[in-house]
Design a protein around this motif. Structure first.
Motif, PDB file in Angstrom:
ATOM      1  N   LEU A  47      35.840  43.354  55.814  1.00 45.13           N
ATOM      2  CA  LEU A  47      36.987  42.338  55.780  1.00 45.13           C
ATOM      3  C   LEU A  47      38.184  43.385  54.830  1.00 45.13           C
ATOM      4  N   THR A  48      39.508  43.342  55.527  1.00 49.09           N
ATOM      5  CA  THR A  48      40.493  43.971  55.033  1.00 49.09           C
ATOM      6  C   THR A  48      41.428  43.113  54.387  1.00 49.09           C
ATOM      7  N   GLY A  49      42.018  43.190  53.185  1.00 38.93           N
ATOM      8  CA  GLY A  49      43.185  42.390  52.723  1.00 38.93           C
ATOM      9  C   GLY A  49      43.729  42.870  51.332  1.00 38.93           C
ATOM     10  N   LYS A  50      44.569  42.193  50.806  1.00 37.96           N
ATOM     11  CA  LYS A  50      45.372  42.417  49.575  1.00 37.96           C
ATOM     12  C   LYS A  50      44.478  41.608  48.441  1.00 37.96           C
ATOM     13  N   VAL A  51      44.300  42.346  47.501  1.00 35.69           N
ATOM     14  CA  VAL A  51      43.816  41.517  46.097  1.00 35.69           C
ATOM     15  C   VAL A  51      44.541  40.687  45.539  1.00 35.69           C
ATOM     16  N   LEU A  52      44.253  39.408  45.615  1.00 36.04           N
ATOM     17  CA  LEU A  52      45.104  38.639  44.871  1.00 36.04           C
ATOM     18  C   LEU A  52      44.499  38.214  43.392  1.00 36.04           C
ATOM     19  N   GLU A  53      43.296  38.452  43.295  1.00 43.92           N
ATOM     20  CA  GLU A  53      42.607  38.145  42.080  1.00 43.92           C
ATOM     21  C   GLU A  53      41.297  38.961  41.754  1.00 43.92           C
ATOM     22  N   ARG A  54      41.025  39.250  40.625  1.00 47.24           N
ATOM     23  CA  ARG A  54      39.569  39.945  40.277  1.00 47.24           C
ATOM     24  C   ARG A  54      39.098  39.437  39.058  1.00 47.24           C
ATOM     25  N   LEU A  63      36.327  39.742  44.180  1.00 46.26           N
ATOM     26  CA  LEU A  63      37.814  40.138  44.746  1.00 46.26           C
ATOM     27  C   LEU A  63      38.279  39.127  45.523  1.00 46.26           C
ATOM     28  N   ARG A  64      39.279  38.173  45.228  1.00 46.88           N
ATOM     29  CA  ARG A  64      39.714  37.172  46.231  1.00 46.88           C
ATOM     30  C   ARG A  64      40.826  37.961  47.053  1.00 46.88           C
ATOM     31  N   LEU A  65      40.533  37.863  48.168  1.00 46.10           N
ATOM     32  CA  LEU A  65      41.418  38.705  49.207  1.00 46.10           C
ATOM     33  C   LEU A  65      42.151  37.793  49.970  1.00 46.10           C
ATOM     34  N   LYS A  66      43.516  38.453  50.407  1.00 45.30           N
ATOM     35  CA  LYS A  66      44.316  37.636  51.528  1.00 45.30           C
ATOM     36  C   LYS A  66      44.001  38.552  52.837  1.00 45.30           C
ATOM     37  N   THR A  67      43.127  37.841  53.621  1.00 52.12           N
ATOM     38  CA  THR A  67      42.936  38.706  55.047  1.00 52.12           C
ATOM     39  C   THR A  67      43.481  37.875  56.012  1.00 52.12           C
ATOM     40  N   ALA A  68      43.323  38.616  57.415  1.00 51.15           N
ATOM     41  CA  ALA A  68      43.697  37.885  58.409  1.00 51.15           C
ATOM     42  C   ALA A  68      43.098  36.461  58.649  1.00 51.15           C
ATOM     43  N   LYS A  83      44.695  44.250  41.114  1.00 54.32           N
ATOM     44  CA  LYS A  83      45.544  43.239  42.035  1.00 54.32           C
ATOM     45  C   LYS A  83      46.866  43.778  42.750  1.00 54.32           C
ATOM     46  N   GLY A  84      46.866  43.535  43.960  1.00 53.59           N
ATOM     47  CA  GLY A  84      47.994  44.102  44.757  1.00 53.59           C
ATOM     48  C   GLY A  84      47.605  45.081  45.635  1.00 53.59           C
ATOM     49  N   ALA A  85      46.387  45.605  45.359  1.00 52.97           N
ATOM     50  CA  ALA A  85      45.625  46.657  46.209  1.00 52.97           C
ATOM     51  C   ALA A  85      45.229  46.325  47.557  1.00 52.97           C
ATOM     52  N   ASN A  86      45.493  47.097  48.709  1.00 52.27           N
ATOM     53  CA  ASN A  86      44.893  46.704  49.934  1.00 52.27           C
ATOM     54  C   ASN A  86      43.481  47.484  50.068  1.00 52.27           C
ATOM     55  N   VAL A  87      42.493  46.604  50.222  1.00 51.31           N
ATOM     56  CA  VAL A  87      40.930  47.127  50.362  1.00 51.31           C
ATOM     57  C   VAL A  87      40.320  46.652  51.338  1.00 51.31           C
ATOM     58  N   THR A  88      39.373  47.202  51.761  1.00 53.44           N
ATOM     59  CA  THR A  88      38.292  47.036  52.833  1.00 53.44           C
ATOM     60  C   THR A  88      36.989  46.743  52.179  1.00 53.44           C
TER      61      THR A  88
END
Length: 249
Positions: A47-54, A63-68, A83-88
Protein backbone atom coordinates in the motif's frame (compact mmCIF):
# COMPACT_ATOMS: atom_id res chain seq x y z
CA UNK A 1 13.50 -4.59 4.74
CA UNK A 2 14.41 -7.54 6.98
CA UNK A 3 16.17 -5.19 9.40
CA UNK A 4 12.81 -3.53 10.04
CA UNK A 5 11.15 -6.80 10.95
CA UNK A 6 10.59 -7.43 14.62
CA UNK A 7 8.21 -9.54 16.62
CA UNK A 8 5.38 -7.43 15.26
CA UNK A 9 2.33 -9.44 16.17
CA UNK A 10 3.70 -10.68 19.49
CA UNK A 11 4.63 -7.16 20.46
CA UNK A 12 1.19 -5.92 19.39
CA UNK A 13 -0.30 -8.27 21.93
CA UNK A 14 2.22 -7.12 24.56
CA UNK A 15 1.39 -3.53 23.70
CA UNK A 16 -2.28 -4.20 24.19
CA UNK A 17 -3.59 -5.05 20.74
CA UNK A 18 -6.30 -7.67 20.33
CA UNK A 19 -7.08 -9.12 16.86
CA UNK A 20 -10.27 -11.03 16.13
CA UNK A 21 -11.36 -13.33 13.26
CA UNK A 22 -11.79 -16.92 12.07
CA UNK A 23 -10.14 -19.57 9.89
CA UNK A 24 -8.10 -22.73 9.47
CA UNK A 25 -4.82 -24.58 8.90
CA UNK A 26 -2.05 -24.13 6.29
CA UNK A 27 -1.95 -25.93 2.94
CA UNK A 28 0.86 -28.33 2.12
CA UNK A 29 3.59 -26.89 -0.05
CA UNK A 30 4.74 -30.15 -1.67
CA UNK A 31 1.31 -31.64 -2.33
CA UNK A 32 -1.77 -30.22 -4.05
CA UNK A 33 -4.04 -31.61 -1.32
CA UNK A 34 -4.89 -28.93 1.27
CA UNK A 35 -5.15 -29.41 4.99
CA UNK A 36 -8.64 -30.44 6.15
CA UNK A 37 -9.55 -26.90 7.11
CA UNK A 38 -7.95 -25.32 4.07
CA UNK A 39 -6.30 -22.13 5.43
CA UNK A 40 -3.17 -20.52 4.00
CA UNK A 41 -0.19 -18.46 5.03
CA UNK A 42 -1.27 -14.81 5.01
CA UNK A 43 -0.58 -13.06 1.72
CA UNK A 44 -0.15 -9.30 1.91
CA UNK A 45 -0.24 -6.43 -0.54
CA UNK A 46 1.79 -3.24 -0.88
CA UNK A 47 0.00 0.00 0.00
CA UNK A 48 1.51 3.31 -1.11
CA UNK A 49 0.15 6.65 -0.05
CA UNK A 50 0.52 9.93 1.76
CA UNK A 51 0.52 9.95 5.57
CA UNK A 52 -2.53 11.90 6.74
CA UNK A 53 -2.35 10.99 10.41
CA UNK A 54 -0.01 9.17 12.79
CA UNK A 55 -0.96 7.58 16.11
CA UNK A 56 1.72 6.35 18.50
CA UNK A 57 1.52 2.95 20.21
CA UNK A 58 5.22 2.47 20.94
CA UNK A 59 7.15 0.54 19.74
CA UNK A 60 4.66 0.62 16.85
CA UNK A 61 2.50 3.22 15.18
CA UNK A 62 -0.68 3.56 13.17
CA UNK A 63 -0.59 5.48 9.90
CA UNK A 64 -3.68 6.75 8.09
CA UNK A 65 -2.77 6.82 4.41
CA UNK A 66 -4.35 8.39 1.36
CA UNK A 67 -3.91 5.67 -1.27
CA UNK A 68 -5.25 4.84 -4.71
CA UNK A 69 -7.93 2.73 -3.02
CA UNK A 70 -8.93 5.54 -0.67
CA UNK A 71 -8.01 6.31 2.92
CA UNK A 72 -6.81 3.31 4.92
CA UNK A 73 -5.31 2.68 8.35
CA UNK A 74 -2.08 0.73 8.59
CA UNK A 75 0.02 -0.50 11.52
CA UNK A 76 3.81 -0.78 11.25
CA UNK A 77 6.87 -0.99 13.52
CA UNK A 78 7.69 2.51 14.76
CA UNK A 79 9.66 4.34 12.07
CA UNK A 80 10.24 7.74 10.50
CA UNK A 81 6.95 8.32 8.70
CA UNK A 82 5.77 11.81 9.45
CA UNK A 83 2.55 13.49 8.37
CA UNK A 84 2.76 14.49 4.72
CA UNK A 85 5.36 11.86 3.79
CA UNK A 86 4.76 9.39 0.98
CA UNK A 87 5.38 5.83 2.17
CA UNK A 88 4.82 2.22 1.17
CA UNK A 89 3.59 -0.34 3.68
CA UNK A 90 4.74 -3.70 2.35
CA UNK A 91 3.06 -7.08 2.81
CA UNK A 92 0.06 -5.42 4.39
CA UNK A 93 -2.54 -7.88 5.68
CA UNK A 94 -6.08 -6.68 6.36
CA UNK A 95 -7.66 -7.24 9.77
CA UNK A 96 -11.20 -6.21 10.62
CA UNK A 97 -12.69 -5.00 13.89
CA UNK A 98 -9.23 -4.79 15.44
CA UNK A 99 -9.19 -3.41 18.96
CA UNK A 100 -6.25 -1.36 20.23
CA UNK A 101 -6.45 -1.41 23.99
CA UNK A 102 -3.55 1.04 24.16
CA UNK A 103 -5.40 3.59 22.04
CA UNK A 104 -8.81 2.53 23.39
CA UNK A 105 -10.06 2.34 19.85
CA UNK A 106 -11.45 -0.30 17.50
CA UNK A 107 -10.50 -0.05 13.83
CA UNK A 108 -13.10 -1.37 11.41
CA UNK A 109 -10.20 -2.13 9.03
CA UNK A 110 -6.46 -1.90 9.53
CA UNK A 111 -3.60 -3.28 7.45
CA UNK A 112 -0.62 -4.78 9.32
CA UNK A 113 2.69 -4.60 7.50
CA UNK A 114 6.20 -3.18 7.53
CA UNK A 115 7.43 0.15 6.23
CA UNK A 116 9.27 -0.48 2.98
CA UNK A 117 12.71 0.94 2.35
CA UNK A 118 12.64 3.14 -0.80
CA UNK A 119 14.06 1.22 -3.76
CA UNK A 120 14.11 -2.12 -1.94
CA UNK A 121 13.22 -5.30 -3.79
CA UNK A 122 9.95 -7.05 -2.92
CA UNK A 123 10.15 -9.48 -0.04
CA UNK A 124 11.00 -13.06 -0.96
CA UNK A 125 7.91 -15.21 -1.03
CA UNK A 126 5.41 -12.36 -1.19
CA UNK A 127 4.05 -13.89 -4.39
CA UNK A 128 2.80 -17.37 -3.46
CA UNK A 129 3.19 -18.48 -7.07
CA UNK A 130 6.82 -17.42 -7.45
CA UNK A 131 8.22 -15.23 -10.22
CA UNK A 132 5.95 -14.27 -13.10
CA UNK A 133 3.06 -16.10 -11.46
CA UNK A 134 4.54 -19.56 -12.04
CA UNK A 135 3.76 -22.16 -9.35
CA UNK A 136 6.72 -22.91 -7.10
CA UNK A 137 8.41 -26.26 -7.74
CA UNK A 138 7.54 -28.94 -5.17
CA UNK A 139 10.30 -29.71 -2.69
CA UNK A 140 11.44 -33.31 -2.35
CA UNK A 141 11.39 -33.98 1.37
CA UNK A 142 12.38 -37.62 1.83
CA UNK A 143 13.05 -38.70 5.40
CA UNK A 144 14.66 -36.09 7.65
CA UNK A 145 16.47 -37.34 10.75
CA UNK A 146 14.78 -36.34 13.99
CA UNK A 147 16.44 -33.68 16.15
CA UNK A 148 18.19 -34.70 19.37
CA UNK A 149 17.05 -33.78 22.88
CA UNK A 150 14.21 -34.42 25.30
CA UNK A 151 11.96 -31.82 23.64
CA UNK A 152 12.64 -33.05 20.08
CA UNK A 153 9.57 -34.01 18.06
CA UNK A 154 8.73 -34.92 14.50
CA UNK A 155 6.02 -33.10 12.55
CA UNK A 156 3.65 -36.02 13.06
CA UNK A 157 4.37 -36.14 16.80
CA UNK A 158 3.62 -32.44 17.19
CA UNK A 159 0.27 -32.89 15.45
CA UNK A 160 -0.54 -35.98 17.54
CA UNK A 161 0.55 -34.39 20.84
CA UNK A 162 -0.57 -30.84 20.14
CA UNK A 163 -2.87 -30.50 23.15
CA UNK A 164 -0.21 -31.72 25.60
CA UNK A 165 2.45 -29.59 23.89
CA UNK A 166 0.44 -26.34 23.92
CA UNK A 167 2.55 -23.55 25.37
CA UNK A 168 5.66 -25.73 25.53
CA UNK A 169 8.92 -25.48 23.63
CA UNK A 170 9.83 -28.09 21.04
CA UNK A 171 12.80 -28.74 18.79
CA UNK A 172 12.08 -29.78 15.22
CA UNK A 173 14.40 -30.76 12.39
CA UNK A 174 12.67 -30.56 9.03
CA UNK A 175 12.85 -29.23 5.49
CA UNK A 176 11.46 -25.82 4.50
CA UNK A 177 8.93 -26.46 1.73
CA UNK A 178 7.49 -22.94 1.63
CA UNK A 179 8.79 -19.62 2.93
CA UNK A 180 7.02 -16.27 2.99
CA UNK A 181 8.89 -13.27 4.31
CA UNK A 182 7.68 -10.21 6.19
CA UNK A 183 3.96 -10.89 6.60
CA UNK A 184 2.61 -9.22 9.75
CA UNK A 185 6.21 -8.67 10.85
CA UNK A 186 7.08 -12.36 10.71
CA UNK A 187 8.62 -14.85 8.35
CA UNK A 188 6.28 -17.80 7.74
CA UNK A 189 7.46 -21.27 6.85
CA UNK A 190 5.98 -24.67 6.14
CA UNK A 191 8.05 -27.56 7.45
CA UNK A 192 8.00 -31.24 6.55
CA UNK A 193 10.21 -34.14 7.67
CA UNK A 194 8.65 -37.13 5.93
CA UNK A 195 6.43 -38.05 8.88
CA UNK A 196 2.66 -37.68 9.11
CA UNK A 197 -0.21 -38.37 6.73
CA UNK A 198 -0.52 -36.10 3.66
CA UNK A 199 -4.22 -36.96 3.31
CA UNK A 200 -4.91 -35.70 6.85
CA UNK A 201 -2.51 -32.76 6.57
CA UNK A 202 -0.41 -33.98 9.50
CA UNK A 203 2.75 -34.09 7.38
CA UNK A 204 3.08 -30.29 7.22
CA UNK A 205 3.57 -27.77 10.02
CA UNK A 206 3.58 -23.98 9.95
CA UNK A 207 6.04 -21.93 12.01
CA UNK A 208 6.76 -18.23 12.38
CA UNK A 209 10.25 -16.85 12.89
CA UNK A 210 12.47 -13.81 12.53
CA UNK A 211 15.24 -16.00 11.12
CA UNK A 212 16.15 -15.96 7.45
CA UNK A 213 15.63 -19.31 5.69
CA UNK A 214 15.04 -20.54 2.16
CA UNK A 215 12.90 -23.15 0.47
CA UNK A 216 14.83 -26.43 0.36
CA UNK A 217 16.83 -25.75 3.55
CA UNK A 218 16.94 -28.50 6.15
CA UNK A 219 16.79 -26.65 9.45
CA UNK A 220 16.58 -27.26 13.17
CA UNK A 221 14.30 -24.83 14.99
CA UNK A 222 13.14 -24.34 18.57
CA UNK A 223 9.85 -22.61 19.28
CA UNK A 224 6.64 -22.71 21.27
CA UNK A 225 3.67 -24.81 20.20
CA UNK A 226 0.30 -23.06 20.11
CA UNK A 227 -3.07 -24.50 19.16
CA UNK A 228 -6.14 -22.89 17.61
CA UNK A 229 -4.09 -19.75 17.10
CA UNK A 230 -6.12 -16.90 15.65
CA UNK A 231 -4.13 -14.15 13.93
CA UNK A 232 -7.24 -12.47 12.63
CA UNK A 233 -8.05 -11.79 8.96
CA UNK A 234 -9.16 -15.40 8.59
CA UNK A 235 -5.87 -17.00 9.64
CA UNK A 236 -6.35 -19.52 12.44
CA UNK A 237 -4.08 -22.55 12.85
CA UNK A 238 -4.96 -25.80 14.59
CA UNK A 239 -1.29 -26.08 15.54
CA UNK A 240 1.65 -23.75 14.90
CA UNK A 241 5.17 -23.19 16.21
CA UNK A 242 5.64 -19.53 17.12
CA UNK A 243 8.74 -17.33 17.39
CA UNK A 244 10.95 -20.18 16.25
CA UNK A 245 14.70 -19.72 16.67
CA UNK A 246 17.01 -21.24 14.07
CA UNK A 247 19.39 -23.49 16.01
CA UNK A 248 21.04 -25.37 13.15
CA UNK A 249 21.06 -26.23 9.47
Amino acid sequence: MSSALSLLLSAFVMAGFSPAATAATPPQASSPAPHPTGAQIPTGEDLTGKVLERLEASPYCYLRLKTAKGEVWTAVPEAKAEKGANVTVANAVLMTNFESKTLKRTFAEVYFGTLATPGAAPATGANPHGQAGRPAKPVKVGKVAKAAGADARTVAEIWAQKQNLKGKGVTLRAKVVKYTKGIMGKNWLHLQDGSGDPKKGTNDLTATSQAEMAVGDTVTIHGVVQTDKDFGAGYTYAVIIEDAKLTGK
